[in-house]
Design a protein around this motif. Structure first.
Motif, short mmCIF file in Angstrom:
data_model
loop_
_atom_site.label_atom_id
_atom_site.label_comp_id
_atom_site.label_asym_id
_atom_site.label_seq_id
_atom_site.Cartn_x
_atom_site.Cartn_y
_atom_site.Cartn_z
N UNK A 1 -32.49 51.16 44.90
CA UNK A 1 -32.27 50.74 43.51
C UNK A 1 -31.50 51.85 42.79
N UNK A 2 -30.67 51.40 41.84
CA UNK A 2 -30.04 52.33 40.91
C UNK A 2 -30.77 52.15 39.60
N UNK A 3 -31.31 53.24 39.09
CA UNK A 3 -31.95 53.23 37.77
C UNK A 3 -30.94 53.69 36.75
N UNK A 4 -30.94 53.04 35.62
CA UNK A 4 -29.96 53.35 34.58
C UNK A 4 -30.65 53.34 33.23
N UNK B 1 -31.06 46.38 42.18
CA UNK B 1 -31.12 46.47 43.64
C UNK B 1 -29.72 46.64 44.21
N UNK B 2 -29.61 47.52 45.19
CA UNK B 2 -28.34 47.72 45.91
C UNK B 2 -28.63 47.73 47.41
N UNK B 3 -27.68 47.24 48.17
CA UNK B 3 -27.79 47.26 49.63
C UNK B 3 -26.46 47.71 50.20
N UNK B 4 -26.52 48.71 51.05
CA UNK B 4 -25.31 49.20 51.71
C UNK B 4 -24.91 48.21 52.79
N UNK B 5 -23.63 47.84 52.85
CA UNK B 5 -23.21 46.91 53.91
C UNK B 5 -23.23 47.58 55.28
N UNK B 6 -23.34 46.77 56.31
CA UNK B 6 -23.24 47.27 57.68
C UNK B 6 -21.76 47.41 58.02
N UNK B 7 -21.36 48.59 58.48
CA UNK B 7 -19.96 48.87 58.81
C UNK B 7 -19.87 49.11 60.32
N UNK B 8 -19.08 48.31 60.98
CA UNK B 8 -18.93 48.41 62.43
C UNK B 8 -18.42 49.80 62.83
N UNK B 9 -19.11 50.43 63.78
CA UNK B 9 -18.71 51.74 64.28
C UNK B 9 -19.27 52.91 63.49
N UNK B 10 -20.03 52.64 62.43
CA UNK B 10 -20.57 53.69 61.58
C UNK B 10 -22.06 53.49 61.34
N UNK B 11 -22.75 54.58 61.06
CA UNK B 11 -24.17 54.58 60.73
C UNK B 11 -24.35 55.03 59.29
N UNK B 12 -25.11 54.25 58.52
CA UNK B 12 -25.40 54.63 57.14
C UNK B 12 -26.19 55.94 57.14
N UNK B 13 -25.79 56.88 56.27
CA UNK B 13 -26.50 58.16 56.15
C UNK B 13 -27.27 58.24 54.84
#
Length: 142
Positions: free
Chosen positions: A113-116, A76-88
């Motif tokens: 998720x990253x599958x490996x 499982x992976x989660x992108x952090x929230x970055x002030x002033x930016x929107x996750x794409x």
């Protein structure tokens, strides 16, 4: 009355950022400014931002029954929230410390998720990890 400098007018098909133009509004009146200053008003600096999210492969070591067999696992992976930016989106993934194939499932979701696929012995080493890179766009552009 304000000093007004008159210039020889001519057409210039190649204006420079140091060339001046007159601007004005009802509050401040007329002023002279450079084309470079006007261009900076519209420039978007730091339009893109990247974040790397890493997970130790040893976090799923309990799922490995035979360290000598190739196995596919998800992390499982989660992108952090970055002030002033929107996750794409997620733009890639990689293994660190060993060779493996990997991909990000649900590239457009902050939580994914990253599958490996790798040998079990490589996935139990505490220093080995997988990394995914998240792409963000400045809020004014998103």
């Amino acid at each position: 009355m304000a000093d007004i400098k008159f210039m020889n007018l001519s057409e210039n098909g190649n204006p420079a950022t140091t060339d001046s133009v007159l601007i004005g509004n009802s509050q401040d009146g007329m002023k002279r400014t450079t084309l470079g200053t006007i261009g900076n008003m519209f420039a978007v600096h730091s339009a893109l931002h990247f974040e790397e999210v890493s997970v130790s492969t040893a976090t799923n070591s309990s799922k490995i029954t035979d360290p000598n067999v190739e196995i596919g696992l998800s992390y499982d992976i989660t992108a952090p929230t970055i002030s002033g930016y929107t996750f794409e989106c997620w733009i890639g993934s990689q293994s660190n410390g060993f060779i493996a194939t990997s991909y990000v499932n649900s590239k457009l979701n902050m939580q994914s998720q990253v599958w490996i696929k790798a040998f079990g012995r490589d996935l139990t080493v505490a220093n080995n990890s997988i990394t995914a890179t998240a792409l963000y766009i400045k809020n004014e552009l998103a």
